[in-house]
Write a protein that holds these residues in place. Structure first.
Motif, mmCIF file in Angstrom:
data_model
loop_
_atom_site.group_PDB
_atom_site.id
_atom_site.type_symbol
_atom_site.label_atom_id
_atom_site.label_comp_id
_atom_site.label_asym_id
_atom_site.label_seq_id
_atom_site.Cartn_x
_atom_site.Cartn_y
_atom_site.Cartn_z
ATOM 1 N N GLU A 20 0.853 -1.175 0.000
ATOM 2 C CA GLU A 20 0.000 0.000 0.000
ATOM 3 C C GLU A 20 0.893 1.230 0.000
ATOM 4 O OE1 GLU A 20 -2.236 -0.631 3.561
ATOM 5 O OE2 GLU A 20 -3.508 -2.187 2.667
ATOM 6 N N VAL A 21 0.340 2.348 -0.409
ATOM 7 C CA VAL A 21 1.103 3.590 -0.467
ATOM 8 C C VAL A 21 0.426 4.630 0.404
ATOM 9 C CG1 VAL A 21 1.897 5.461 -1.955
ATOM 10 C CG2 VAL A 21 1.988 3.095 -2.770
ATOM 11 N N ASP A 22 1.224 5.241 1.277
ATOM 12 C CA ASP A 22 0.683 6.243 2.196
ATOM 13 C C ASP A 22 1.697 7.371 2.341
ATOM 14 O OD1 ASP A 22 -0.819 7.603 4.068
ATOM 15 O OD2 ASP A 22 -0.185 6.361 5.753
ATOM 16 N N GLY A 23 1.300 8.564 1.906
ATOM 17 C CA GLY A 23 2.169 9.725 2.062
ATOM 18 C C GLY A 23 3.513 9.591 1.380
ATOM 19 N N GLY A 24 3.544 8.961 0.225
ATOM 20 C CA GLY A 24 4.795 8.818 -0.502
ATOM 21 C C GLY A 24 5.670 7.695 -0.014
ATOM 22 N N ALA A 25 5.167 6.898 0.926
ATOM 23 C CA ALA A 25 5.921 5.754 1.450
ATOM 24 C C ALA A 25 5.215 4.463 1.067
ATOM 25 C CB ALA A 25 6.056 5.838 2.971
ATOM 26 N N VAL A 26 5.989 3.448 0.732
ATOM 27 C CA VAL A 26 5.444 2.140 0.403
ATOM 28 C C VAL A 26 5.389 1.292 1.667
ATOM 29 C CG1 VAL A 26 5.804 0.014 -0.910
ATOM 30 C CG2 VAL A 26 6.303 2.235 -1.955
ATOM 31 N N LEU A 27 4.195 0.765 1.943
ATOM 32 C CA LEU A 27 3.996 -0.093 3.117
ATOM 33 C C LEU A 27 3.828 -1.522 2.616
ATOM 34 C CD1 LEU A 27 1.363 2.157 4.944
ATOM 35 C CD2 LEU A 27 3.859 2.268 5.091
ATOM 36 N N PRO A 28 4.854 -2.359 2.745
ATOM 37 C CA PRO A 28 4.772 -3.721 2.212
ATOM 38 C C PRO A 28 3.698 -4.548 2.911
ATOM 39 C CG PRO A 28 7.043 -3.100 2.690
ATOM 40 C CD PRO A 28 6.164 -2.065 3.329
ATOM 41 N N VAL A 29 2.963 -5.320 2.139
ATOM 42 C CA VAL A 29 1.989 -6.271 2.667
ATOM 43 C C VAL A 29 2.580 -7.678 2.646
ATOM 44 C CG1 VAL A 29 -0.275 -7.338 2.300
ATOM 45 C CG2 VAL A 29 0.014 -4.853 2.013
ATOM 46 N N THR A 30 3.145 -8.030 1.516
ATOM 47 C CA THR A 30 3.840 -9.309 1.414
ATOM 48 C C THR A 30 4.838 -9.234 0.270
ATOM 49 O OG1 THR A 30 3.552 -11.731 1.343
ATOM 50 C CG2 THR A 30 2.251 -10.448 -0.198
ATOM 51 N N GLY A 31 5.818 -10.097 0.328
ATOM 52 C CA GLY A 31 6.823 -10.163 -0.726
ATOM 53 C C GLY A 31 7.362 -11.576 -0.850
ATOM 54 N N GLU A 32 7.706 -11.937 -2.056
ATOM 55 C CA GLU A 32 8.278 -13.262 -2.311
ATOM 56 C C GLU A 32 9.413 -13.094 -3.312
ATOM 57 O OE1 GLU A 32 7.351 -15.968 -0.817
ATOM 58 O OE2 GLU A 32 5.421 -15.386 0.047
ATOM 59 N N LYS A 33 10.332 -14.061 -3.320
ATOM 60 C CA LYS A 33 11.390 -14.038 -4.331
ATOM 61 C C LYS A 33 11.848 -15.458 -4.624
ATOM 62 C CE LYS A 33 15.264 -13.348 -1.126
ATOM 63 N NZ LYS A 33 16.436 -12.491 -0.809
ATOM 64 N N VAL A 34 12.254 -15.668 -5.857
ATOM 65 C CA VAL A 34 12.809 -16.943 -6.296
ATOM 66 C C VAL A 34 14.036 -16.645 -7.148
ATOM 67 C CG1 VAL A 34 12.479 -19.021 -7.701
ATOM 68 C CG2 VAL A 34 10.613 -18.178 -6.259
ATOM 69 N N SER A 35 15.141 -17.297 -6.809
ATOM 70 C CA SER A 35 16.367 -17.126 -7.583
ATOM 71 C C SER A 35 16.300 -18.038 -8.807
ATOM 72 C CB SER A 35 17.592 -17.470 -6.733
ATOM 73 O OG SER A 35 18.771 -17.325 -7.486
ATOM 74 N N VAL A 36 16.127 -17.433 -9.981
ATOM 75 C CA VAL A 36 15.984 -18.178 -11.232
ATOM 76 C C VAL A 36 17.247 -18.067 -12.088
ATOM 77 C CG1 VAL A 36 14.644 -18.334 -13.379
ATOM 78 C CG2 VAL A 36 13.481 -17.914 -11.211
ATOM 79 N N ARG A 37 17.996 -16.986 -11.918
ATOM 80 C CA ARG A 37 19.178 -16.686 -12.740
ATOM 81 C C ARG A 37 18.816 -16.749 -14.220
ATOM 82 N NH1 ARG A 37 24.476 -18.918 -12.526
ATOM 83 N NH2 ARG A 37 25.082 -16.818 -13.120
ATOM 84 N N LEU A 38 17.755 -16.050 -14.540
ATOM 85 C CA LEU A 38 17.243 -16.046 -15.904
ATOM 86 C C LEU A 38 18.279 -15.542 -16.900
ATOM 87 C CD1 LEU A 38 14.670 -16.552 -17.586
ATOM 88 C CD2 LEU A 38 13.982 -14.194 -17.086
#
Length: 292
Positions: A20-38
């Motif tokens: 979400e975005v509030d006052g120019g700041a990003v408030l993370p809700v969730t995040g994921e990552k996978v190392s694919v080395r595309l």
């Protein structure tokens, strides 16, 4: 408050950010990552590897579902250097369309730089001139501008950590001679900008890995010493000791060498690492109704 989502298809890692975005700041809700080395091998072959391409498509499809479950359907899917440079990048675009019904955007290096600049400064509040260095796997984006006004100059360079490692590093750990060649090569590509009193802010997974290993200020001297320290053992050992992905540990010496070269080229002694970047910049743009 509205939720927004982005899938960042990088050369090393594919990231999901819902926030979400509030006052120019990003408030993370969730995040994921996978190392694919595309981007592995793209510099030499010009093509995305078949297995990596398939894994990337599966990962993006999964992330789109996770975004929807977290209240942010139809994520913005952005592909950067690896897909942009590969002759068969369109195959991944088509697989993503088939798997999600969504369009993956191949953004330019300039757009990547613009989003990274904004995202970085949303995470580290600064005033005056700032030089943001977004060091990815396939390319490095350099952006110079006023913190309050946005980019004034920007350039995308083939100095990403995957690319540099594949071109200059064979040994594991790298030899002094290998990194010396990279250290001489990088300044030849860097722009001849007058950056004045600008602070240097680095973003990207490799920059974050550096501050995970050391809490010290990242001065030029400390970067060179850090390079020596991590090359006391192979990348697999470093990865286990420091909790890094093996792929990240492998490219870290090239990343440190490149960032040290950037500081020396512009006559700066220290860089600051920001945890924001292209993903945060994208959410800010989406919240403002801007087209990516």
């Amino acid at each position: 408050m509205s939720r927004y989502s982005v899938v960042d298809v990088g050369s090393n890692t594919i990231h999901l950010l819902v926030g979400e975005v509030d006052g120019g700041a990003v408030l993370p809700v969730t995040g994921e990552k996978v190392s694919v080395r595309l981007g592995a091998g793209v510099d030499k072959t010009g093509h995305l590897g078949g297995e990596r391409l398939a894994l990337a498509a599966e990962t993006i499809t999964l992330f789109a579902r996770i975004a929807a479950l977290n209240g942010a359907p139809s994520p913005e899917i952005l592909a950067t250097s690896a897909v942009r440079d590969a002759e068969n990048g369109h195959e991944l675009v088509e697989r993503v369309r088939e798997g999600t019904g969504l369009k993956m955007r191949l953004i330019s290096g300039e757009k990547e730089a613009e989003l990274g600049f904004r995202g970085a400064l949303s995470a580290v509040r600064r005033e005056g001139q700032v030089l943001v260095v977004d060091l990815g796997g396939g390319s490095a984006q350099l952006v110079l501008g006023e913190a309050s006004q946005g980019p004034e100059r920007q350039v995308s360079l083939p100095l990403g950590t995957n690319r540099s490692t594949e071109r200059f590093v064979d040994a594991d750990p790298p030899t002094d001679e290998e990194l010396a060649v990279l250290s001489e090569h990088a300044p030849q590509l860097l722009p001849d900008w007058d950056v004045g009193g600008a602070e240097v802010v680095a973003v990207g997974g490799s920059a974050r890995a550096m501050i995970k290993i050391t809490r010290d200020r990242l001065t030029v001297k400390r970067l060179w010493r850090l390079s020596e320290e991590i090359r006391e053992r192979p990348s697999g050992v470093l990865a286990r000791e420091q909790g890094l992905a093996p792929e990240r540990a492998r490219v870290l010496p090239a990343a440190i060498t490149t960032l040290a070269a950037v500081l020396e080229h512009f006559g700066k002694d220290e860089l600051i690492v920001a945890r924001g970047g292209i993903r945060e910049g994208t959410l800010l743009a989406l919240a403002e109704g801007k087209r990516i």
